[in-house]
Design a protein around this motif. Structure first.
Motif, PDB file in Angstrom:
ATOM      1  N   SER A 214       0.820  -1.222   0.000  1.00 38.78           N
ATOM      2  CA  SER A 214       0.000   0.000   0.000  1.00 38.78           C
ATOM      3  C   SER A 214       0.847   1.262   0.000  1.00 38.78           C
ATOM      4  O   SER A 214       2.056   1.217   0.201  1.00 38.78           O
ATOM      5  CB  SER A 214      -0.989   0.055   1.173  1.00 38.78           C
ATOM      6  N   CYS A 215       0.158   2.396  -0.195  1.00 40.35           N
ATOM      7  CA  CYS A 215       0.863   3.671  -0.224  1.00 40.35           C
ATOM      8  C   CYS A 215       1.332   4.082   1.159  1.00 40.35           C
ATOM      9  O   CYS A 215       2.099   5.025   1.304  1.00 40.35           O
ATOM     10  CB  CYS A 215      -0.013   4.760  -0.848  1.00 40.35           C
ATOM     11  N   THR A 216       0.898   3.379   2.199  1.00 44.77           N
ATOM     12  CA  THR A 216       1.392   3.667   3.550  1.00 44.77           C
ATOM     13  C   THR A 216       2.729   2.977   3.785  1.00 44.77           C
ATOM     14  O   THR A 216       3.660   3.576   4.317  1.00 44.77           O
ATOM     15  CB  THR A 216       0.384   3.166   4.620  1.00 44.77           C
TER      16      THR A 216
ATOM     17  N   GLY B 278       1.021  -2.374  -7.188  1.00 42.68           N
ATOM     18  CA  GLY B 278      -0.335  -1.826  -7.241  1.00 42.68           C
ATOM     19  C   GLY B 278      -0.910  -1.680  -5.849  1.00 42.68           C
ATOM     20  O   GLY B 278      -0.241  -1.950  -4.856  1.00 42.68           O
ATOM     21  N   CYS B 279      -2.170  -1.261  -5.798  1.00 39.37           N
ATOM     22  CA  CYS B 279      -2.835  -1.058  -4.509  1.00 39.37           C
ATOM     23  C   CYS B 279      -3.226  -2.389  -3.873  1.00 39.37           C
ATOM     24  O   CYS B 279      -3.389  -2.495  -2.668  1.00 39.37           O
ATOM     25  CB  CYS B 279      -4.099  -0.220  -4.679  1.00 39.37           C
ATOM     26  N   SER B 280      -3.426  -3.380  -4.708  1.00 35.52           N
ATOM     27  CA  SER B 280      -3.697  -4.730  -4.247  1.00 35.52           C
ATOM     28  C   SER B 280      -4.790  -4.778  -3.190  1.00 35.52           C
ATOM     29  O   SER B 280      -5.858  -4.207  -3.351  1.00 35.52           O
ATOM     30  CB  SER B 280      -2.395  -5.355  -3.738  1.00 35.52           C
ATOM     31  N   MET B 281      -4.476  -5.442  -2.085  1.00 32.34           N
ATOM     32  CA  MET B 281      -5.489  -5.734  -1.081  1.00 32.34           C
ATOM     33  C   MET B 281      -5.802  -4.557  -0.166  1.00 32.34           C
ATOM     34  O   MET B 281      -6.555  -4.710   0.797  1.00 32.34           O
ATOM     35  CB  MET B 281      -5.028  -6.929  -0.264  1.00 32.34           C
ATOM     36  N   CYS B 282      -5.237  -3.386  -0.463  1.00 34.25           N
ATOM     37  CA  CYS B 282      -5.582  -2.232   0.357  1.00 34.25           C
ATOM     38  C   CYS B 282      -7.056  -1.903   0.196  1.00 34.25           C
ATOM     39  O   CYS B 282      -7.733  -1.555   1.155  1.00 34.25           O
ATOM     40  CB  CYS B 282      -4.728  -1.031  -0.001  1.00 34.25           C
ATOM     41  N   LEU B 283      -7.551  -1.971  -1.034  1.00 36.92           N
ATOM     42  CA  LEU B 283      -8.987  -1.735  -1.218  1.00 36.92           C
ATOM     43  C   LEU B 283      -9.633  -2.736  -2.150  1.00 36.92           C
ATOM     44  O   LEU B 283     -10.835  -2.695  -2.357  1.00 36.92           O
ATOM     45  CB  LEU B 283      -9.295  -0.304  -1.685  1.00 36.92           C
TER      46      LEU B 283
END
Ligand code: SF4
Lengths: 474, 200
Positions: A344-346, A404-409
């Motif tokens: 994630s971006c975090t 990618g963002c994957s399982m974040c959302l």
């Protein structure tokens, strides 16, 4: 009296005051992704407008990209959205870091790594985690799709200024306490709505010592604390990070660097509020509920509604515990997990993967746990490969994926199933956030996720990995 | 671009329980796989309206026939927090809501809603509780959000003050809730500002 960074950047970008009293603010840098931009381009076409400063908008694809076979989404809707972004970037002459560029990734990872994110600038993106870019001393915030249209068409938006709260964290972080714990702790203290009406300035020696990537982790979650944006004042680390990056103009870099530094809050700047936190009090923090301010330290028990101060508080604990299927008053440590997600971006940057890789060698992911590791960008992925990190993760039983963002959302195939419980390094534990309407999320630092993956339950990484030295905040 | 002023909205109302209702709740991410906002209305609050295992309707207030056709949404604290997705207010609007009353709003949601001419006003916790019991006792109660005078009135005689950012109120009542034309009209000032910014 001096000015704070927010005021300096705001003033430098004010075009004028609109009839309704809002400011027309110039947006220096506009970032877009596939989910919130197609409708904005549609509106632009309907109005017969062009992009006013096409060189100031940068696009990438992150939310719906699969992390296995990135460029071949099985989902026709996903393929359509990727195609729409391609078409819009071409039609309107916007720079697009597409999958083939080798620079694709989560928009909030790509901006800094390309050097597009710079101090003293305004940055907008149709994405609430735009706050991430504040780590560089930019005023960076999420906007809605109609505002994406406004930025495309005019390079400005209508916005009212916010107040500034300075959050000072001083002292030494204890071993095994990371930037993620710092921000989870802040949100726990100030609440998920505590920041409404504010920009957060993160200051004090803990942030001074943090790397740029750690500062990004903190600023990223400003929005989870309700703040419109968050920032750290630019310093020598900011400049060293940006030096030589692709979008940094290196002609007369010294002048650029001193200009950047001039945006830092003055020593006598005014703040609307100041909060002081002692770093030594921060423990590895995890969430237990369905809002990012449902945080407790790893050694605490899950709250008991019986001890709630108000009826509202009791109802909110009841609702969260019912959804999370957790028992009031019991330890969070030991709660069984099904899935572990690092990305994630975090927390999907090179330093996150390096830090975890330091500890997992010789360990194995517990049987029955699905553990996935997702680099935040293709560049991060390549860096990881050069350092041999994927093998360390796969040897330990983690799956290594594409960027990618994957399982974040979970707008892509990576989703929780049923009421699976996920130890996650992402930023939101809302109901249904990770793709299953009954899926459960516990937020924590990447090292804590790794510990949970290995033990098969929520764990104290300090015990498993014998963390004795102060957390690496070089 | 002449827009219709929004001085008041009214209709029957529904109370959605819970604080910190996030935009993932209002419109789950999987419904954002679309390149237009058309059709989002039917997915508003989808995962709390339908049981994920059985697909059956839940006992969510939006499934309660008494509140069918309600156009004013009443909620608690920090409504619309989380993701900046405009899909959230778009889905509420397309579902048929014309205004929201809550104890507080997340800022991005508030701004997005204003731009869609859907007023969001803040009422005290006590007034939200009163409104809730009024509409739950009599679902035919008409609730009016008077944007101009910043009051909420009901057909049964309640009238309470509410608040809203001055700029949003001004934008709504003067028909400037979509600022695009005004932004574009300042073309010269935009270019002047750009020239002064070293990095543009
Ligand atoms: S990683 Fe998660 S929070 Fe970050 S941009 Fe992607 S979906 Fe949003």
């Amino acid at each position: 009296m001096g000015k704070n960074l927010f005021q300096k950047v705001w003033d430098a970008h004010t075009v004028g005051i609109l009839a309704d009293g809002r400011t027309q603010l110039f947006i220096g840098t506009h970032l877009i992704h596939e989910v919130t931009s197609p409708q904005a381009f549609g509106m632009l076409r309907d109005l017969g407008l062009k992009v006013k400063f096409p060189q100031r908008t940068f696009a990438t694809v992150d939310h719906i990209v699969p992390t296995i076979d990135q460029d071949a989404p099985q989902d026709p809707l996903a393929a359509e959205m990727m195609q729409a972004l391609r078409q819009n970037a071409d039609d309107f002459d916007v720079t697009y870091f597409d999958l083939a560029s080798g620079k694709q990734g989560i928009v909030h990872v790509v901006g800094p790594e390309q050097g597009i994110t710079q101090p003293g600038t305004t940055i907008a993106c149709g994405d609430s985690h735009t706050a991430t870019h504040g780590a560089f001393g930019a005023i960076a915030f999420g906007i809605g799709t109609t505002q994406v249209r406004d930025v495309l068409a005019s390079q400005t938006i209508a916005l009212a200024p916010v107040k500034v709260r300075r959050i000072e964290v001083n002292g030494d972080l204890r071993p095994g306490v990371y930037a993620k714990d710092v921000i989870l702790h802040i949100i726990r203290l100030l609440g998920a709505k505590g920041g409404i009406g504010y920009a957060y300035e993160y200051a004090g020696d803990v942030f001074d010592r943090m790397s740029m990537e750690e500062r990004m982790t903190v600023c990223n979650m400003s929005i989870e604390g309700g703040a419109r944006c968050g920032y750290v004042n630019p310093d020598a680390k900011t400049i060293a990070y940006l030096h030589g990056r692709p979008y940094v103009d290196m002609t007369d870099f010294n002048t650029t660097a001193s200009r950047w530094l001039s945006f830092a809050s003055d020593a006598d700047a005014h703040f609307d509020d100041v909060v002081k936190i002692n770093a030594a009090e921060i423990e590895p923090t995890v969430t237990w509920g369905i809002s990012p301010d449902h945080g407790i330290s790893i050694s605490e028990n899950i709250p008991d509604p019986a001890t709630a101060g108000t009826l509202l508080e009791k109802e909110s604990i009841d609702e969260a515990l019912a959804y999370m299927k957790l028992a009031a008053g019991t330890p969070i440590k030991g709660v069984k997990i099904d899935v572990a997600f690092i990305g994630s971006c975090t927390n999907g940057r090179i330093s996150d993967f390096r830090e975890v890789a330091k500890y997992i060698q010789g360990h194995k992911v517990a049987a029955g746990v699905k553990a996935i590791v997702v680099p935040g960008s293709q560049i991060v992925a390549i860096q990881c490969e050069q350092e041999g990190l994927p093998k360390i993760f796969t040897d330990a039983g983690f799956e290594w994926r594409g960027a990618g963002c994957s399982m974040c959302l979970a707008m892509n195939p990576d989703k929780l199933v049923g009421d699976q419980l996920c130890a996650s390094s992402s930023n939101r534990n809302f109901k249904g956030r990770q793709g299953s309407p009954t899926g459960r999320t516990i937020l924590m630092s990447p090292v804590m996720v790794a510990a949970a993956a290995i033990n098969g339950c929520i764990s104290d990484a300090r015990e498993l990995f014998h963390l004795e030295n102060p957390a690496n905040v070089a | 671009m002449a827009l219709d002023p929004v001085t008041q909205v009214s209709g029957r109302a529904v109370f959605i329980p819970g604080n910190d209702i996030d935009t993932d709740r209002i419109i789950p991410a999987r419904f954002m796989k679309c390149v237009t906002f058309d059709g989002l209305g039917e997915f508003a609050f989808y995962d709390v309206r339908f049981d994920s295992n059985t697909g059956e309707k839940t006992n969510h207030p939006l499934n309660d026939p008494r509140f069918a056709g309600a156009s004013i949404l009443v909620a608690g604290v920090n409504f619309g927090c989380g993701s900046s997705r405009e899909h959230a207010p778009q889905s509420l609007k397309k579902y048929g809501f014309t205004g929201v009353i809550a104890e507080s709003f997340a800022e991005i949601f508030f701004g997005n809603s204003t731009t869609l001419a859907m007023p969001c006003v803040i009422a005290t916790a006590a007034d939200v509780a009163t409104l809730r019991s009024l509409i739950e006792n009599d679902a035919t109660t008409t609730v009016t959000i008077d944007v101009e005078n910043l009051r909420v009135r009901t057909s049964c005689g309640l009238s309470v003050p509410v608040s809203m950012a001055d700029s949003a109120r001004e934008a709504l009542v003067s028909g400037r809730w979509d600022p695009i034309q005004e932004l574009l009209d300042n073309d010269a000032a935009i270019h002047a500002r750009a020239r002064e910014l070293y990095y543009v």
